[in-house]
Design a protein around this motif. Sequence first.
Motif, PDB file in Angstrom:
ATOM      1  N   MET A 104       0.832  -1.200   0.000  1.00 26.44           N
ATOM      2  CA  MET A 104       0.000   0.000   0.000  1.00 26.44           C
ATOM      3  C   MET A 104       0.866   1.250   0.000  1.00 26.44           C
ATOM      4  N   SER A 105       1.959   1.194   0.720  1.00 25.71           N
ATOM      5  CA  SER A 105       2.875   2.334   0.760  1.00 25.71           C
ATOM      6  C   SER A 105       3.462   2.625  -0.620  1.00 25.71           C
ATOM      7  N   LYS A 106       3.742   1.555  -1.391  1.00 23.37           N
ATOM      8  CA  LYS A 106       4.290   1.747  -2.740  1.00 23.37           C
ATOM      9  C   LYS A 106       3.264   2.428  -3.656  1.00 23.37           C
ATOM     10  N   LEU A 107       1.984   2.034  -3.509  1.00 25.21           N
ATOM     11  CA  LEU A 107       0.941   2.674  -4.298  1.00 25.21           C
ATOM     12  C   LEU A 107       0.839   4.160  -3.955  1.00 25.21           C
ATOM     13  N   LEU A 108       0.878   4.483  -2.667  1.00 24.18           N
ATOM     14  CA  LEU A 108       0.811   5.880  -2.251  1.00 24.18           C
ATOM     15  C   LEU A 108       2.020   6.665  -2.735  1.00 24.18           C
ATOM     16  N   ASP A 109       3.187   5.995  -2.822  1.00 25.15           N
ATOM     17  CA  ASP A 109       4.378   6.662  -3.361  1.00 25.15           C
ATOM     18  C   ASP A 109       4.180   7.041  -4.824  1.00 25.15           C
ATOM     19  N   VAL A 110       3.537   6.138  -5.590  1.00 25.03           N
ATOM     20  CA  VAL A 110       3.264   6.445  -7.006  1.00 25.03           C
ATOM     21  C   VAL A 110       2.352   7.661  -7.114  1.00 25.03           C
ATOM     22  N   LEU A 111       1.305   7.698  -6.294  1.00 24.34           N
ATOM     23  CA  LEU A 111       0.374   8.820  -6.324  1.00 24.34           C
ATOM     24  C   LEU A 111       1.055  10.120  -5.908  1.00 24.34           C
ATOM     25  N   ALA A 112       1.932  10.047  -4.899  1.00 23.80           N
ATOM     26  CA  ALA A 112       2.652  11.246  -4.458  1.00 23.80           C
ATOM     27  C   ALA A 112       3.609  11.735  -5.546  1.00 23.80           C
ATOM     28  N   ARG A 113       4.278  10.787  -6.219  1.00 27.73           N
ATOM     29  CA  ARG A 113       5.216  11.153  -7.285  1.00 27.73           C
ATOM     30  C   ARG A 113       4.495  11.841  -8.440  1.00 27.73           C
ATOM     31  N   GLU A 114       3.268  11.408  -8.705  1.00 20.71           N
ATOM     32  CA  GLU A 114       2.482  12.006  -9.790  1.00 20.71           C
ATOM     33  C   GLU A 114       1.691  13.231  -9.326  1.00 20.71           C
ATOM     34  N   GLU A 115       1.870  13.612  -8.074  1.00 19.47           N
ATOM     35  CA  GLU A 115       1.240  14.810  -7.504  1.00 19.47           C
ATOM     36  C   GLU A 115      -0.286  14.744  -7.549  1.00 19.47           C
ATOM     37  N   ALA A 116      -0.828  13.565  -7.307  1.00 16.18           N
ATOM     38  CA  ALA A 116      -2.278  13.393  -7.212  1.00 16.18           C
ATOM     39  C   ALA A 116      -2.680  13.450  -5.733  1.00 16.18           C
ATOM     40  N   ARG A 117      -3.702  14.215  -5.441  1.00 16.14           N
ATOM     41  CA  ARG A 117      -4.163  14.369  -4.059  1.00 16.14           C
ATOM     42  C   ARG A 117      -5.222  13.319  -3.763  1.00 16.14           C
ATOM     43  N   VAL A 118      -4.961  12.481  -2.762  1.00 21.13           N
ATOM     44  CA  VAL A 118      -5.886  11.401  -2.408  1.00 21.13           C
ATOM     45  C   VAL A 118      -7.055  11.972  -1.606  1.00 21.13           C
ATOM     46  N   LEU A 119      -8.266  11.790  -2.130  1.00 21.57           N
ATOM     47  CA  LEU A 119      -9.473  12.244  -1.446  1.00 21.57           C
ATOM     48  C   LEU A 119     -10.105  11.139  -0.610  1.00 21.57           C
ATOM     49  N   ASP A 120     -10.008   9.899  -1.119  1.00 20.60           N
ATOM     50  CA  ASP A 120     -10.624   8.774  -0.413  1.00 20.60           C
ATOM     51  C   ASP A 120      -9.951   7.489  -0.877  1.00 20.60           C
ATOM     52  N   ARG A 169      -5.006  18.023 -11.528  1.00 24.22           N
ATOM     53  CA  ARG A 169      -5.060  19.426 -11.951  1.00 24.22           C
ATOM     54  C   ARG A 169      -5.997  19.640 -13.130  1.00 24.22           C
ATOM     55  N   ASP A 170      -5.922  18.742 -14.113  1.00 26.73           N
ATOM     56  CA  ASP A 170      -6.702  18.900 -15.329  1.00 26.73           C
ATOM     57  C   ASP A 170      -6.703  17.588 -16.104  1.00 26.73           C
ATOM     58  N   LYS A 171      -7.205  17.619 -17.331  1.00 32.51           N
ATOM     59  CA  LYS A 171      -7.319  16.422 -18.156  1.00 32.51           C
ATOM     60  C   LYS A 171      -5.959  15.813 -18.489  1.00 32.51           C
ATOM     61  N   VAL A 172      -4.983  16.667 -18.758  1.00 36.16           N
ATOM     62  CA  VAL A 172      -3.633  16.189 -19.090  1.00 36.16           C
ATOM     63  C   VAL A 172      -3.007  15.488 -17.895  1.00 36.16           C
ATOM     64  N   HIS A 173      -3.149  16.095 -16.722  1.00 30.76           N
ATOM     65  CA  HIS A 173      -2.598  15.491 -15.504  1.00 30.76           C
ATOM     66  C   HIS A 173      -3.258  14.141 -15.222  1.00 30.76           C
ATOM     67  N   ARG A 201      -2.957   8.169 -15.171  1.00 28.91           N
ATOM     68  CA  ARG A 201      -3.491   6.906 -15.670  1.00 28.91           C
ATOM     69  C   ARG A 201      -2.385   6.057 -16.303  1.00 28.91           C
ATOM     70  N   SER A 202      -1.511   6.679 -17.065  1.00 30.47           N
ATOM     71  CA  SER A 202      -0.396   5.958 -17.704  1.00 30.47           C
ATOM     72  C   SER A 202       0.564   5.404 -16.666  1.00 30.47           C
ATOM     73  N   ALA A 203       0.853   6.205 -15.636  1.00 33.23           N
ATOM     74  CA  ALA A 203       1.787   5.760 -14.596  1.00 33.23           C
ATOM     75  C   ALA A 203       1.226   4.571 -13.826  1.00 33.23           C
ATOM     76  N   LEU A 204      -0.068   4.582 -13.541  1.00 32.79           N
ATOM     77  CA  LEU A 204      -0.681   3.475 -12.811  1.00 32.79           C
ATOM     78  C   LEU A 204      -0.733   2.204 -13.657  1.00 32.79           C
ATOM     79  N   LEU A 205      -1.085   2.345 -14.931  1.00 33.48           N
ATOM     80  CA  LEU A 205      -1.146   1.171 -15.811  1.00 33.48           C
ATOM     81  C   LEU A 205       0.225   0.552 -16.012  1.00 33.48           C
ATOM     82  N   GLU A 206       1.266   1.360 -16.013  1.00 35.11           N
ATOM     83  CA  GLU A 206       2.629   0.836 -16.165  1.00 35.11           C
ATOM     84  C   GLU A 206       3.035  -0.002 -14.962  1.00 35.11           C
TER      85      GLU A 206
END
Length: 438
Positions: A374-390, A414-418, A423-428
């Motif tokens: 779970m920590s590794k997943l959160l690291d990916v989200l932090a690296r991509e600068e996505a804010r976890v809401l839930d 931030r927007d559609k591009v972000h 999405r690409s980072a998670l699928l990889e």
Amino acid sequence: MKIVSQNEELLRDALPCIPQPSSRTSLASCNKLIRFEDIRAAAFKIQSGIQKTPCMYSRLSKQYGMDIYLKKEFLQYTGSVKERGVLYLLMSLPQEQQRRGVIVAADSTFSLAVAHHGSALRVPVLAVAPAGAPAGRARLCREYGAALVTHGASGKEAQLHARRLARERGYLYLEEEDSAVYLSGLGTVGLEMYEQVPKLDAVVFPAGGHCGLLAGSAAALKHLNPHISVIGVESESYPVLQQSLKAGHPAEDQACNNHHFYGDVSGVCFGSNSLQLTGKLVDKVVSVREEDILISMLRLLEYERATVDAEGAIALAALLAGKLPELKGKRVAVVICSGNLELHLLQQCIARALTLDNRVCRFSLVISDCPGDMSKLLDVLAREEARVLDIKQERTFVTSELFTVEVICTVETRDKVHTAQLRSALLERYPTTAWTER
């Protein structure tokens, strides 16, 4: 304005007579119905009781390739442009009727305007609210000075009871319609915009079930400059004005939506006068989707710090959704006419708009139920600068391998591009990632 009581003739002498729906009128006769002089007289008479709202250059202009000026009518005391028509109507009543008072059904922004200005003019106002009316609106009606009674389970039942009380007690029953007095008051918006924004190419108004603002303002604008394009915007789900223009009479059988989000966007409340003026003077009527209205509400909140309802956002929605490409590079005024959205609806609308704008998204994936995954997943989200809401974990009903956990995550981007980058980072990293489509 529809006048229903024992004194229906009270306003007949206020302005020229209104032709019957079957009569065919020319542009000249329409101008006799609502003359420019009537609108100018209304502007003079109501100036001390109405805000001359700003018509300001919008920061959205560069983003959408045109000079956009927003006429901020939601800044009126009750948050609605309808104050203009209501105040002029109440001021036009004979003193005897002002003393007796008026009665309204308290299920609209119109009733709030009557309560406020009736109190200011010392005209007694009785408001009849259905049991299902928004609590905030009924409370405001009382705070603005109206005496409030509750009757019936729906707006229709409240209206019938209000009519009955008007007959019994000598009140004047008011409901939003299209008398020349009311339309002249609303037409002062067009007069002000013409003065505030030089060299206007087009003006965009809300339309739909209540097109009095569109019709009255068109009469003022077309008199001042016939080359200004006047455009109305209504909901794609309830194209009552377009259907009525096509049929040549108000489409009484058009279904309307009772959800409070729509307010005056849906429903048939205009009469033949507004319809005739719209057909003669309005250049175009377009429709927008509910999604377009929500995005418009979001843009107004972000760029203008304006909290508006569907009726207030619908005119701008046509520009943002690309429904009026011919206005690119032009100078365009847009009327933001209403800001009366219930707080719980505001929260729902903004949450939905963020999803539509690809700024809140949800995905699910399966990871090993081992320490650190779970920590590794959160690291990916932090690296991509996505804010976890839930974030939720499901272990019991996972259909994949044993000792795995399904993670369902809602994040803000931030927007559609972000969002696409995330999405690409998670699928990889997690090829089985499933994206929840909006």
